[in-house]
Write a protein that holds these residues in place. Structure first.
Motif, PDB file in Angstrom:
ATOM      1  N   VAL A 425      26.230  -7.615 -22.905  1.00  0.00           N
ATOM      2  CA  VAL A 425      26.827  -7.422 -21.449  1.00  0.00           C
ATOM      3  C   VAL A 425      26.750  -5.683 -21.306  1.00  0.00           C
ATOM      4  CG1 VAL A 425      28.508  -8.932 -21.476  1.00  0.00           C
ATOM      5  CG2 VAL A 425      29.037  -7.077 -22.630  1.00  0.00           C
ATOM      6  N   ASP A 426      26.682  -4.990 -22.345  1.00  0.00           N
ATOM      7  CA  ASP A 426      26.373  -3.565 -22.071  1.00  0.00           C
ATOM      8  C   ASP A 426      25.044  -3.343 -21.299  1.00  0.00           C
ATOM      9  OD1 ASP A 426      28.696  -2.070 -22.790  1.00  0.00           O
ATOM     10  OD2 ASP A 426      28.485  -2.664 -24.814  1.00  0.00           O
ATOM     11  N   GLN A 427      24.061  -3.906 -21.968  1.00  0.00           N
ATOM     12  CA  GLN A 427      22.832  -3.858 -21.690  1.00  0.00           C
ATOM     13  C   GLN A 427      22.439  -4.111 -20.037  1.00  0.00           C
ATOM     14  OE1 GLN A 427      20.311  -1.811 -22.750  1.00  0.00           O
ATOM     15  NE2 GLN A 427      19.144  -2.588 -21.154  1.00  0.00           N
ATOM     16  N   SER A 428      23.497  -5.378 -19.893  1.00  0.00           N
ATOM     17  CA  SER A 428      23.175  -6.087 -18.772  1.00  0.00           C
ATOM     18  C   SER A 428      23.812  -4.995 -17.535  1.00  0.00           C
ATOM     19  CB  SER A 428      24.004  -7.287 -18.565  1.00  0.00           C
ATOM     20  OG  SER A 428      24.139  -7.902 -17.336  1.00  0.00           O
ATOM     21  N   VAL A 429      24.806  -4.463 -17.624  1.00  0.00           N
ATOM     22  CA  VAL A 429      25.387  -3.493 -16.588  1.00  0.00           C
ATOM     23  C   VAL A 429      24.552  -2.315 -16.601  1.00  0.00           C
ATOM     24  CG1 VAL A 429      27.736  -4.437 -16.560  1.00  0.00           C
ATOM     25  CG2 VAL A 429      27.227  -2.509 -17.917  1.00  0.00           C
ATOM     26  N   LYS A 430      23.905  -1.965 -17.549  1.00  0.00           N
ATOM     27  CA  LYS A 430      23.313  -0.663 -17.560  1.00  0.00           C
ATOM     28  C   LYS A 430      21.945  -0.921 -16.757  1.00  0.00           C
ATOM     29  CE  LYS A 430      24.143   1.841 -21.394  1.00  0.00           C
ATOM     30  NZ  LYS A 430      23.864   1.725 -23.023  1.00  0.00           N
ATOM     31  N   SER A 431      21.596  -2.083 -16.722  1.00  0.00           N
ATOM     32  CA  SER A 431      20.156  -2.417 -16.076  1.00  0.00           C
ATOM     33  C   SER A 431      20.254  -2.525 -14.516  1.00  0.00           C
ATOM     34  CB  SER A 431      19.660  -3.668 -16.648  1.00  0.00           C
ATOM     35  OG  SER A 431      20.241  -4.866 -16.179  1.00  0.00           O
ATOM     36  N   ARG A 432      21.523  -2.670 -14.001  1.00  0.00           N
ATOM     37  CA  ARG A 432      21.769  -2.892 -12.696  1.00  0.00           C
ATOM     38  C   ARG A 432      21.759  -1.537 -11.943  1.00  0.00           C
ATOM     39  NH1 ARG A 432      21.113  -7.511 -14.502  1.00  0.00           N
ATOM     40  NH2 ARG A 432      22.342  -9.245 -14.050  1.00  0.00           N
ATOM     41  N   VAL A 433      20.451  -0.804 -12.008  1.00  0.00           N
ATOM     42  CA  VAL A 433      20.583   0.573 -11.431  1.00  0.00           C
ATOM     43  C   VAL A 433      20.128   0.529  -9.902  1.00  0.00           C
ATOM     44  CG1 VAL A 433      19.793   1.506 -13.476  1.00  0.00           C
ATOM     45  CG2 VAL A 433      18.108   0.538 -12.215  1.00  0.00           C
ATOM     46  N   SER A 434      19.854  -0.769  -9.314  1.00  0.00           N
ATOM     47  CA  SER A 434      19.675  -0.427  -7.802  1.00  0.00           C
ATOM     48  C   SER A 434      20.755   0.144  -7.135  1.00  0.00           C
ATOM     49  CB  SER A 434      19.299  -1.732  -7.458  1.00  0.00           C
ATOM     50  OG  SER A 434      20.648  -2.692  -7.672  1.00  0.00           O
ATOM     51  N   TYR A 435      20.362   0.981  -5.771  1.00  0.00           N
ATOM     52  CA  TYR A 435      21.355   1.404  -5.170  1.00  0.00           C
ATOM     53  C   TYR A 435      22.709   0.601  -4.933  1.00  0.00           C
ATOM     54  CZ  TYR A 435      23.788   4.457  -1.684  1.00  0.00           C
ATOM     55  OH  TYR A 435      24.776   5.146  -1.165  1.00  0.00           O
ATOM     56  N   GLY A 436      23.885   0.921  -5.159  1.00  0.00           N
ATOM     57  CA  GLY A 436      25.072   0.187  -4.983  1.00  0.00           C
ATOM     58  C   GLY A 436      25.288  -0.847  -6.039  1.00  0.00           C
ATOM     59  N   GLY A 437      24.549  -0.805  -7.292  1.00  0.00           N
ATOM     60  CA  GLY A 437      24.615  -1.683  -8.498  1.00  0.00           C
ATOM     61  C   GLY A 437      25.652  -1.262  -9.345  1.00  0.00           C
ATOM     62  N   THR A 438      25.832  -2.010 -10.386  1.00  0.00           N
ATOM     63  CA  THR A 438      27.044  -1.749 -11.341  1.00  0.00           C
ATOM     64  C   THR A 438      26.604  -0.846 -12.390  1.00  0.00           C
ATOM     65  OG1 THR A 438      28.925  -2.969 -12.117  1.00  0.00           O
ATOM     66  CG2 THR A 438      26.615  -3.765 -12.682  1.00  0.00           C
ATOM     67  N   ALA A 439      25.526  -0.480 -12.387  1.00  0.00           N
ATOM     68  CA  ALA A 439      25.336   0.513 -13.661  1.00  0.00           C
ATOM     69  C   ALA A 439      26.129   1.452 -13.628  1.00  0.00           C
ATOM     70  CB  ALA A 439      23.659   0.829 -13.427  1.00  0.00           C
ATOM     71  N   PRO A 440      26.885   1.893 -14.973  1.00  0.00           N
ATOM     72  CA  PRO A 440      27.896   2.821 -15.052  1.00  0.00           C
ATOM     73  C   PRO A 440      27.483   4.382 -14.462  1.00  0.00           C
ATOM     74  CG  PRO A 440      27.740   1.828 -17.261  1.00  0.00           C
ATOM     75  CD  PRO A 440      26.410   1.257 -16.187  1.00  0.00           C
ATOM     76  N   ASN A 442      25.650   4.707 -11.957  1.00  0.00           N
ATOM     77  CA  ASN A 442      25.656   4.540 -10.435  1.00  0.00           C
ATOM     78  C   ASN A 442      27.171   4.598 -10.056  1.00  0.00           C
ATOM     79  OD1 ASN A 442      23.250   4.181  -9.341  1.00  0.00           O
ATOM     80  ND2 ASN A 442      23.458   1.956  -9.193  1.00  0.00           N
ATOM     81  N   VAL A 443      28.002   3.743 -10.832  1.00  0.00           N
ATOM     82  CA  VAL A 443      29.469   3.836 -10.469  1.00  0.00           C
ATOM     83  C   VAL A 443      30.062   5.191 -10.574  1.00  0.00           C
ATOM     84  CG1 VAL A 443      31.677   2.570 -11.229  1.00  0.00           C
ATOM     85  CG2 VAL A 443      29.372   1.307 -11.212  1.00  0.00           C
ATOM     86  N   ARG A 444      29.634   5.894 -11.728  1.00  0.00           N
ATOM     87  CA  ARG A 444      30.386   7.405 -11.911  1.00  0.00           C
ATOM     88  C   ARG A 444      29.879   8.029 -10.567  1.00  0.00           C
ATOM     89  NH1 ARG A 444      29.604   7.847 -16.833  1.00  0.00           N
ATOM     90  NH2 ARG A 444      31.479   6.714 -17.114  1.00  0.00           N
ATOM     91  N   LYS A 445      28.707   8.049 -10.249  1.00  0.00           N
ATOM     92  CA  LYS A 445      28.351   8.848  -8.734  1.00  0.00           C
ATOM     93  C   LYS A 445      29.076   8.293  -7.742  1.00  0.00           C
ATOM     94  CE  LYS A 445      23.451   9.557  -9.196  1.00  0.00           C
ATOM     95  NZ  LYS A 445      22.106   9.089  -8.630  1.00  0.00           N
ATOM     96  N   GLN A 446      29.188   7.247  -7.507  1.00  0.00           N
ATOM     97  CA  GLN A 446      30.009   6.641  -6.175  1.00  0.00           C
ATOM     98  C   GLN A 446      31.273   7.140  -6.356  1.00  0.00           C
ATOM     99  OE1 GLN A 446      28.983   5.442  -3.690  1.00  0.00           O
ATOM    100  NE2 GLN A 446      26.849   4.457  -4.154  1.00  0.00           N
ATOM    101  N   ALA A 447      32.025   6.993  -7.540  1.00  0.00           N
ATOM    102  CA  ALA A 447      33.450   7.425  -7.501  1.00  0.00           C
ATOM    103  C   ALA A 447      33.488   8.996  -7.372  1.00  0.00           C
ATOM    104  CB  ALA A 447      33.833   7.130  -9.028  1.00  0.00           C
ATOM    105  N   ARG A 448      32.510   9.918  -7.918  1.00  0.00           N
ATOM    106  CA  ARG A 448      32.537  11.325  -7.669  1.00  0.00           C
ATOM    107  C   ARG A 448      32.482  11.636  -6.132  1.00  0.00           C
ATOM    108  NH1 ARG A 448      31.551  13.414 -13.050  1.00  0.00           N
ATOM    109  NH2 ARG A 448      33.241  12.073 -13.999  1.00  0.00           N
ATOM    110  N   ARG A 449      31.473  10.580  -5.431  1.00  0.00           N
ATOM    111  CA  ARG A 449      31.521  10.995  -4.214  1.00  0.00           C
ATOM    112  C   ARG A 449      32.719  10.582  -3.301  1.00  0.00           C
ATOM    113  NH1 ARG A 449      30.506   7.362   0.126  1.00  0.00           N
ATOM    114  NH2 ARG A 449      30.244   5.630  -1.031  1.00  0.00           N
ATOM    115  N   TRP A 450      33.362   9.652  -3.801  1.00  0.00           N
ATOM    116  CA  TRP A 450      34.534   9.432  -2.842  1.00  0.00           C
ATOM    117  C   TRP A 450      35.673  10.332  -3.293  1.00  0.00           C
ATOM    118  CZ3 TRP A 450      35.705   6.684   1.169  1.00  0.00           C
ATOM    119  CH2 TRP A 450      34.830   5.612   1.481  1.00  0.00           C
ATOM    120  N   LEU A 451      35.682  10.747  -4.460  1.00  0.00           N
ATOM    121  CA  LEU A 451      36.594  11.720  -4.941  1.00  0.00           C
ATOM    122  C   LEU A 451      36.468  13.084  -3.949  1.00  0.00           C
ATOM    123  CD1 LEU A 451      36.958  11.234  -8.542  1.00  0.00           C
ATOM    124  CD2 LEU A 451      38.764  10.756  -6.958  1.00  0.00           C
TER     125      LEU A 451
END
Ligand code: ARG
Length: 457
Positions: A425-440, A442-451
């Motif tokens: 599962v770790d590999q799976s989420v890490k691979s979802r790097v498309s824009y808006g995808g669930t790769a950690p 990406n998510v961190r970047k989006q969270a920071r953008r919102w903050l």
């Protein structure tokens, strides 16, 4: 109040059905604000003398102080907030009070009060929405890489991260806030001075009162001014959509906090116990957020239905716009506060979530993608091969990663050892790097953008 035309007062039941003071007293601040602006304009335009207006202004301030302190008694016999305040003003200053209603009617007065109240409330609610976004984005930043199951049809679909899931609600709230801002921008025209329906023969300055009350401009058509409640409908519609979002999240919290899911633990502050079952921790706050959405939708339906048959312009039916609106916005405000509180206190169980993320062959898509990427198989064929492998694993009641290479090759001889790397599962989420995808990342970047955006206000 209108003694001239009537020999007796209203009957008891008439008073009961007619009086709105029990609920429209909520508008007292807006009513006085409107009256102060109207009076100032009447002085400026020479319609009333400066002396009268000075007396009226001082009197209104006294009334305001009295209501503020709780010393004011509202009377049902005086019907509504407008008459209560005017009558009290008359007790205080005498004759001049009667001049305040020059070039004004309760029809434009109530429309103005309501716009002011809705505007004030929208601003408060926008602040609360921003606070909930902040609570979610902070959690999302912390848990950007925490793996959990992603669902479609509430069946295991693909692993995602907890941060990604929380940020989905930050996006929804972002749209909710933009709807609120839209509604606010459109409502910001001042109906005061439309008078009963046709305008007035007095040389009033509607631009002046509009400006004094913080409106962008006066409304352009006097008939529309007193009969329009679109601004309430838009507000309730935006409120309903937001309540629906909160309700979906609440439903997830209810699920997640069951022992069977066990994804999150709610704090004591947002849980209740059972009077008979000692083990219980019930997610009542979440259930109520889910349940209360119904009241908000009800207010919207009620107002649409009430308005749909009304000929222009004002009809007393329109007095019914208030209770539902007050209740709906107060309810939304409470739900926003409760949701923010739950989110801030919520403790995710990362181990449980991660284990659950692997259930239900959630990395089957990763396997199919590998077949496409490495073996150059068309996706449809890869889908079929993976489906057969899932069938075998399911028969054996094991996960895909527990199949042997030989078993895999029995279905597709070209599969190699390397395939096992994509089944976690770790590999799976890490691979979802498309824009808006669930790769950690990406998510961190989006969270920071919102903050960052939320810090700007
Ligand atoms: N209480 C009334 C309302 O909320 C105020 C307007 C009354 N106007 C009238 N023409 N009776 O709608």
């Amino acid at each position: 109040m209108w003694g001239g035309r009537f020999a007796t007062g209203p009957g008891v039941i008439m008073e009961e059905i007619n009086a709105s003071i029990d609920f429209d007293k909520k508008l007292w601040r807006q009513d006085i604000r409107g009256s102060l602006a109207h009076a100032a304009m009447l002085a400026e335009t020479g319609i009333l003398t400066k002396e009268d207006v000075a007396t009226i202004t001082a009197g209104l301030k006294k009334v305001e102080g009295e209501i503020e302190s709780g010393a004011f008694t509202f009377s049902r016999a005086l019907e509504d907030v407008h008459m209560n305040i005017e009558s009290n003003l008359k007790d205080k200053i005498g004759l001049a009070a009667g001049r305040l209603h020059t070039a004004r009617s309760r029809n434009d007065q109530v429309a103005t009060d309501m716009r002011l109240w809705v505007r004030d409330t929208l601003d408060e609610i926008d602040g609360q929405m921003a606070d909930l976004q902040l609570a979610l984005a902070e959690k999302a930043d912390t848990y950007a890489g925490a793996v959990m199951p992603g669902f479609t049809h509430l069946q295991s679909a693909q692993p995602v991260t907890f941060g990604h899931h929380l940020l989905a609600y930050v996006e929804m709230l972002g749209r909710d806030r933009s709807r609120i801002r839209d509604a606010r921008a459109r409502l910001n025209e001042c109906p005061l001075g439309a008078a009963a329906l046709a305008g007035t023969s007095f040389p009033i300055d509607r631009h002046m009162t509009a400006k004094a009350l913080g409106f962008d401009r006066p409304t352009a058509n006097s008939l529309d001014s007193v009969s329009d409640r679109d601004f309430v409908l838009e507000t309730l519609s935006a409120a309903s959509i937001c309540a629906m979002h909160l309700s979906r999240f609440a439903e997830e919290i209810v699920l997640w906090s069951t022992p069977q899911f066990g994804f999150v633990r709610l704090s004591d502050a947002f849980s209740t116990g059972s009077s008979i079952m000692p083990q219980k921790r019930n997610p009542d706050a979440a259930e109520l957020v889910r349940g209360k959405a119904g009241r908000v939708f009800g207010a919207l339906q009620g107002l649409l239905t009430m308005m749909k048959g009304l000929p222009l312009t004002y009809s007393k039916d329109m007095q019914e716009d208030k209770e539902g609106t007050f209740d709906a916005l107060q309810t939304l405000s409470l739900c926003l506060a409760a949701t923010a509180g739950m989110v801030r206190d919520m403790q995710p169980d990362l181990k449980v979530m991660k284990k659950a993320a692997g259930l239900g062959y959630a990395t089957a898509t990763d396997l199919a993608d590998w077949l496409v990427r490495v073996l150059k198989m068309p996706f449809r064929d890869a889908h079929h091969v993976t489906g057969r492998l899932v069938g075998i694993a399911s028969e054996k009641k094991v996960g895909l990663e527990k199949l042997s290479l030989a078993e895999m090759q029995g279905v597709e001889p070209a599969i190699t050892e390397a395939v096992f790397a994509v089944l976690g599962v770790d590999q799976s989420v890490k691979s979802r790097v498309s824009y808006g995808g669930t790769a950690p990342a990406n998510v961190r970047k989006q969270a920071r953008r919102w903050l960052k955006q939320l810090a700007k206000g």
